[in-house]
Write an enzyme that holds these catalytic residues in place. Structure first.
Site, PDB file in Angstrom:
ATOM      1  NE  ARG A 240      -3.469   2.076   3.073  1.00  0.00           N
ATOM      2  CZ  ARG A 240      -4.619   2.523   2.589  1.00  0.00           C
ATOM      3  NH1 ARG A 240      -5.172   1.906   1.550  1.00  0.00           N
ATOM      4  NH2 ARG A 240      -5.229   3.575   3.101  1.00  0.00           N
ATOM      5  CG  HIS A 263      -5.612   8.245   3.621  1.00  0.00           C
ATOM      6  ND1 HIS A 263      -4.382   8.586   3.084  1.00  0.00           N
ATOM      7  CD2 HIS A 263      -5.415   7.040   4.227  1.00  0.00           C
ATOM      8  CE1 HIS A 263      -3.494   7.654   3.358  1.00  0.00           C
ATOM      9  NE2 HIS A 263      -4.096   6.704   4.048  1.00  0.00           N
TER      10      HIS A 263
END
Length: 291
Positions: A240, A263
């Site tokens: 990631r 996010h």
């Protein structure tokens, strides 16, 4: 401590926190409650001074700043809940700050090493080989989390639109684009999976048709990353980080990376700019005539 049971029901059913997060909060609140009892304090008489004494005791016991901050966050969440429900009139956490911590930059694998790893993975008609390749490539192509990958279903993949639907933290969904070459890889894998294990709609499964589990993916990732790098940390989360850092280095917009990673705010994504800035400084030092 009062109202703890209703608080955890609130976290589970209204906030939809994961069981792991709820267990961590439960341990932290229990630790604070034990501290109050050992020091002759009633939970109903919690104030700023008692919380500060608790923090000092945690530091003295050897807890790291990050661990202490996690426990502070748990207590903050609890008192926000009490204020929201009108169960307390004053929030003793308002004046409590977090401890300073050293920023750890994300560990990532360079683009050339990732290319080397993925190019060495076989494209075959063997189910387990094809699954492993698809898992590794999907991590790096999308930056998704391990839990998100394991939860994927066939219906989440839209090969026509070249997108995949990812269900992230707190059940928030996001749509992540796919490249044409990887779309073709996914099509081949799904076709092979349906021919081998037609009775499941989970996207990734074990060789015996059961749901994929974290330890299997962690072992796979550690093994494959170990073939191209000597770094100690070799987890799915490294893939990631590698995705985010490498696409940022190639000029991707920070807001776009934020949306792809899922996010909640841009601050969480900006940590990747530190790695890019480090690379830019190195290039500058090597190339500038007066460096």
């Amino acid at each position: 401590m009062e109202h703890v049971a209703s608080y955890f029901r609130y976290l589970e059913y209204e906030k939809r926190y994961s069981p792991r997060t709820i267990d961590a909060y439960r341990r932290d609140l229990s630790g604070f409650g034990n501290f109050l009892s050992e020091n002759g304090r009633e939970s109903s008489a919690v104030d700023f001074k008692s919380i500060r004494r608790w923090i000092v005791a945690l530091v003295a016991a050897g807890d790291s700043p990050r661990t202490v901050n996690r426990k502070i966050a748990a207590l903050r969440s609890y008192f926000r809940y009490l204020m929201k429900k009108g169960l307390v009139e004053i929030n003793p956490m308002e004046k409590v700050g977090l401890l300073k911590t050293d920023k750890n930059l994300p560990v990532f694998v360079t683009a050339d090493k990732m290319d080397e790893m993925l190019d060495d993975e076989p494209v075959s008609d063997n189910f387990s080989d094809m699954r492993d390749r698809t898992v590794l490539e999907l991590f790096y192509m999308t930056g998704m989390r391990l839990s998100e990958l394991i939860g994927l279903r066939d219906s989440d993949v839209d090969t026509g639109a070249m997108t995949i639907k990812v269900t992230g933290k707190r059940n928030k969904e996001r749509i992540v684009p796919l490249t044409a070459p990887f779309r073709d890889t996914l099509r081949k894998y799904i076709s092979l999976k349906r021919a081998t294990h037609p009775d499941t709609n989970l996207l990734f499964i074990t060789d015996t048709g059961k749901p994929l589990y974290p330890r299997l993916v962690q072992r796979l990732t550690s093994k494959k990353l170990g073939e191209v790098t000597t770094m100690k940390k070799r987890s799915p989360h490294v893939l990631r980080h590698s995705f985010a850092t490498n696409v940022l280095n190639n000029g991707a917009d920070l807001n776009a990376i934020k949306e792809i990673l899922g996010h909640a705010n841009l601050a969480a994504t900006q940590v990747y700019t530190h790695n890019s800035l480090k690379r830019i400084k190195k290039v500058y030092k090597q190339a500038h005539p007066r460096a």
